[in-house]
Design a protein around this motif. Structure first.
Motif, PDB file in Angstrom:
ATOM      1  N   ILE A 120     -11.122  -3.908  -1.852  1.00 50.22           N
ATOM      2  CA  ILE A 120      -9.717  -3.674  -3.261  1.00 50.22           C
ATOM      3  C   ILE A 120      -8.857  -4.645  -3.093  1.00 50.22           C
ATOM      4  CG2 ILE A 120      -8.839  -1.605  -3.509  1.00 50.22           C
ATOM      5  CD1 ILE A 120     -11.059  -0.427  -2.051  1.00 50.22           C
ATOM      6  N   THR A 130     -14.113  -3.332   2.173  1.00 47.68           N
ATOM      7  CA  THR A 130     -14.400  -2.714   0.580  1.00 47.68           C
ATOM      8  C   THR A 130     -13.941  -3.448  -0.438  1.00 47.68           C
ATOM      9  OG1 THR A 130     -12.937  -1.006   1.289  1.00 47.68           O
ATOM     10  CG2 THR A 130     -15.071  -0.968   2.062  1.00 47.68           C
ATOM     11  N   ARG A 133      -4.958  -4.373  -4.453  1.00 54.27           N
ATOM     12  CA  ARG A 133      -4.082  -3.846  -5.497  1.00 54.27           C
ATOM     13  C   ARG A 133      -2.591  -4.143  -5.173  1.00 54.27           C
ATOM     14  NH1 ARG A 133      -2.470   0.447  -1.560  1.00 54.27           N
ATOM     15  NH2 ARG A 133      -3.308  -0.003   0.499  1.00 54.27           N
ATOM     16  N   HIS A 178      -6.920   1.742  -9.687  1.00 57.06           N
ATOM     17  CA  HIS A 178      -6.414   2.271  -9.046  1.00 57.06           C
ATOM     18  C   HIS A 178      -5.679   4.421  -8.294  1.00 57.06           C
ATOM     19  CE1 HIS A 178      -5.285   2.290  -4.060  1.00 57.06           C
ATOM     20  NE2 HIS A 178      -6.588   1.710  -3.608  1.00 57.06           N
ATOM     21  N   LYS A 213      -7.600  -8.200  -0.225  1.00 57.45           N
ATOM     22  CA  LYS A 213      -6.291  -8.331  -1.119  1.00 57.45           C
ATOM     23  C   LYS A 213      -5.128  -9.184  -0.890  1.00 57.45           C
ATOM     24  CE  LYS A 213      -5.238  -4.228  -1.091  1.00 57.45           C
ATOM     25  NZ  LYS A 213      -6.342  -3.535   0.416  1.00 57.45           N
ATOM     26  N   TYR A 215     -12.798   6.295   0.548  1.00 59.49           N
ATOM     27  CA  TYR A 215     -11.960   5.530  -1.433  1.00 59.49           C
ATOM     28  C   TYR A 215     -13.224   5.255  -1.478  1.00 59.49           C
ATOM     29  CZ  TYR A 215     -12.136   2.142   3.446  1.00 59.49           C
ATOM     30  OH  TYR A 215     -12.018   1.292   4.297  1.00 59.49           O
ATOM     31  N   THR A 219      -5.231  -3.185   7.478  1.00 57.43           N
ATOM     32  CA  THR A 219      -6.432  -3.233   6.600  1.00 57.43           C
ATOM     33  C   THR A 219      -6.314  -3.389   5.050  1.00 57.43           C
ATOM     34  OG1 THR A 219      -6.054  -0.488   5.588  1.00 57.43           O
ATOM     35  CG2 THR A 219      -7.213  -1.006   7.608  1.00 57.43           C
ATOM     36  N   TRP A 220      -5.285  -4.319   5.333  1.00 60.01           N
ATOM     37  CA  TRP A 220      -5.032  -5.107   3.879  1.00 60.01           C
ATOM     38  C   TRP A 220      -5.334  -6.673   3.733  1.00 60.01           C
ATOM     39  CZ3 TRP A 220      -2.229  -0.846   3.641  1.00 60.01           C
ATOM     40  CH2 TRP A 220      -1.526  -0.248   4.644  1.00 60.01           C
ATOM     41  N   TYR A 238       1.948  -0.722  -3.568  1.00 61.51           N
ATOM     42  CA  TYR A 238       2.526  -0.609  -1.803  1.00 61.51           C
ATOM     43  C   TYR A 238       4.154   0.355  -2.126  1.00 61.51           C
ATOM     44  CZ  TYR A 238      -0.724  -2.698   0.360  1.00 61.51           C
ATOM     45  OH  TYR A 238      -1.837  -3.737   0.908  1.00 61.51           O
ATOM     46  N   SER A 285      -4.685   3.809   2.201  1.00 60.47           N
ATOM     47  CA  SER A 285      -5.542   4.132   1.980  1.00 60.47           C
ATOM     48  C   SER A 285      -6.176   5.083   2.705  1.00 60.47           C
ATOM     49  CB  SER A 285      -6.505   3.491   1.066  1.00 60.47           C
ATOM     50  OG  SER A 285      -6.099   2.688   0.545  1.00 60.47           O
ATOM     51  N   VAL A 286      -6.515   4.261   4.356  1.00 60.93           N
ATOM     52  CA  VAL A 286      -6.669   4.418   5.312  1.00 60.93           C
ATOM     53  C   VAL A 286      -6.037   5.619   6.141  1.00 60.93           C
ATOM     54  CG1 VAL A 286      -7.948   3.675   7.621  1.00 60.93           C
ATOM     55  CG2 VAL A 286      -7.769   2.377   5.089  1.00 60.93           C
ATOM     56  N   LEU A 317     -12.670  -0.602  12.618  1.00 56.91           N
ATOM     57  CA  LEU A 317     -12.641  -0.387  10.213  1.00 56.91           C
ATOM     58  C   LEU A 317     -14.378   0.145  10.181  1.00 56.91           C
ATOM     59  CD1 LEU A 317     -10.928   1.358   8.084  1.00 56.91           C
ATOM     60  CD2 LEU A 317     -11.174  -0.979   7.492  1.00 56.91           C
TER      61      LEU A 317
HETATM   62  O1  PYC Z   1      -5.656  -1.437   1.170  1.00 57.41           O
HETATM   63  O2  PYC Z   1      -6.959  -0.443  -0.339  1.00 57.41           O
HETATM   64  C1  PYC Z   1      -6.552  -0.621   0.627  1.00 57.41           C
HETATM   65  C2  PYC Z   1      -8.005  -0.218   1.386  1.00 57.41           C
HETATM   66  C3  PYC Z   1      -9.080  -0.325   1.318  1.00 57.41           C
HETATM   67  C4  PYC Z   1      -9.979   0.184   2.521  1.00 57.41           C
HETATM   68  C5  PYC Z   1      -8.993  -1.031   3.313  1.00 57.41           C
HETATM   69  N1  PYC Z   1      -8.094  -1.106   3.075  1.00 57.41           N
END
Ligand code: PYC
Length: 413
Positions: free
Chosen positions: A76, A74, A78, A115, A367, A280, A363-364, A81, A410-411, A256
């Motif tokens: 994002i 998605t 940022r 964010h 970025k 999100y 999930t990162w 952390y 975020s997940v 995911l």
């Molecule tokens: O880390 O911002 C995040 C994120 C959003 C969706 C998956 N990871």
């Protein structure tokens, strides 16, 4: 404005060939083989060529460039952390992203929005305060904002108090951004190929040869390739590829899912995240809402979309923005998150000499594309692991020296 646009406007002509240079047959050997032609692999190829002058490099991609997790996130960006290791690492990525359209001479549609991670309980407010303090201590701009300020910042967010999970405040992180994810891969790949890197698509690695503890070659569906060094960067398939080299990774691969709506008039500037509501959402410059929620509740190597995900996500989205109930979804998709036990990535050396790994992004991954590319290139080129990524070494799992980052997700997991 990216330089290419300006040049094109002023010169009125095509500035440079944007296409990748298509290599012919695979050579018999390369100095460096990169397994995986997603953003991370292509970024590493680019920095190997640009920063270290190493161009005898083949990127082997079993599908097409950026067709895996690179295009299935998605988008994002940022650095808010929880751990010092995570904050420092993603902060370098945020800084690289800020100039990346110029560096790669391609419009990445990079858009800095801020964010907001919502807090619905007192405990969440405490965690946000803690994250804000860690962030500020390391020079990253984040602060706790309370209800009234948040209501001014995001006027269409439902701030009612008589709802299931009222919003008490948020961690606000001004550098939070979005960008066009596949353009990042195209940008790195295009410039890497113009510097001499070969990008071989539809080239699947089927075996990895190791002699006396050192990698010597990879086998592919197009023949055997000898190599001096290998970098594995295959998000979503890390365990399977590492297994070919005899390496067992502490990774579970979980789908995911995400989706995108029809375009709407701009109403949402910051990226909004609610861990408690498992949602999100950001609004792209084209007006679409890009949204996601929790990982699926089971490990699986499949990128299929489910009705359950969509129904649940929409239910939670409408708790935040009830007026969106008539909006149509355009598209749904899934990626594969390679999750480690501490929710931090694995970068650096492996038990096999000259076999380097970039994995476990959970999930990162998107970025981290610029910083992982830059730092993995440095590792492969010099044989020395930079301090910035030392904490993410594979051996931390046997040394009980984890980098627990679950609190910054975020997940929902
Ligand atoms: O880390 O911002 C995040 C994120 C959003 C969706 C998956 N990871």
């Amino acid at each position: 404005m990216p330089l290419a646009l300006l040049k094109r406007a002023l010169l009125g002509s095509r500035v440079k060939d944007r296409q990748f240079i298509w290599p012919g047959d695979l050579k018999k050997s390369y100095d460096v083989v990169i397994i995986g032609g997603g953003g991370h692999g292509l970024a590493a190829a680019y920095y190997l060529a640009k920063n270290h002058g190493i161009t005898d490099v083949a990127v082997l991609e079993r599908g097409y460039v950026g067709g895996g997790n690179t295009a299935r996130n998605t988008a994002i960006i940022r650095s808010n952390y929880l751990t010092p290791e995570g904050v420092r690492f993603y902060d370098e990525s945020v800084r690289l992203f800020q100039d990346l359209s110029f560096e790669l001479d391609i419009n990445l549609m990079y858009s800095q929005r801020g964010h907001c991670t919502l807090a619905h309980t007192d405990a969440a407010i405490r965690t946000m305060r803690w994250r804000a303090e860690v962030n500020k201590h390391l020079g990253v701009n984040s602060e706790l904002v309370l209800r009234d300020d948040l209501a001014k910042q995001v006027p269409l967010l439902d701030m009612s108090e008589d709802v299931r999970l009222p919003i008490l405040g948020a961690l606000f992180h001004p550098p939070g951004s979005i960008a066009r994810h596949d353009a990042v891969a195209w940008g790195y790949g295009g410039l890497a190929s113009h510097r001499g890197v070969e990008i071989h698509q539809r080239t699947e690695v089927t075996g990895i040869e190791v002699e006396d503890g050192k990698v010597t070659a990879v086998q592919t569906n197009r023949g055997r390739v000898a190599c001096g060094r290998v970098l594995q960067a295959v998000a979503g398939n890390s365990s399977e590829v590492a297994r070919m080299a005899g390496i067992r990774l502490p990774i579970t691969s979980i789908p995911l899912q995400a989706c995108v709506s029809q375009p709407l008039k701009p109403f949402l500037d910051p990226i909004i995240v609610s861990g408690s509501l498992h949602v999100y959402v950001s609004q792209t410059p084209r007006g679409e809402l890009v949204m996601g929620g929790s990982t699926d509740p089971y490990p699986l190597y499949q990128t299929r979309s489910t009705l359950e995900f969509k129904e649940e996500l929409m239910m939670h989205l409408l708790e935040l923005f009830p007026f969106l109930s008539e909006v149509k979804l355009l598209r749904q998709w899934a990626g594969t998150a390679d999750m480690t036990p501490d929710f931090s990535p694995v970068m650096g050396e492996t038990p096999i000499r000259n076999y380097y790994i970039d994995a476990g992004w959970g999930t990162w991954g998107f970025k981290a594309t610029p910083v992982s590319g830059k730092r993995m290139a440095e590792t492969v080129a010099t044989g020395k692991v930079p301090d910035l990524i030392e904490g993410f070494r594979l051996s931390r799992f046997t040394e009980f020296d984890l980098v627990g980052e679950k609190g910054a997700a975020s997940v929902g997991h």
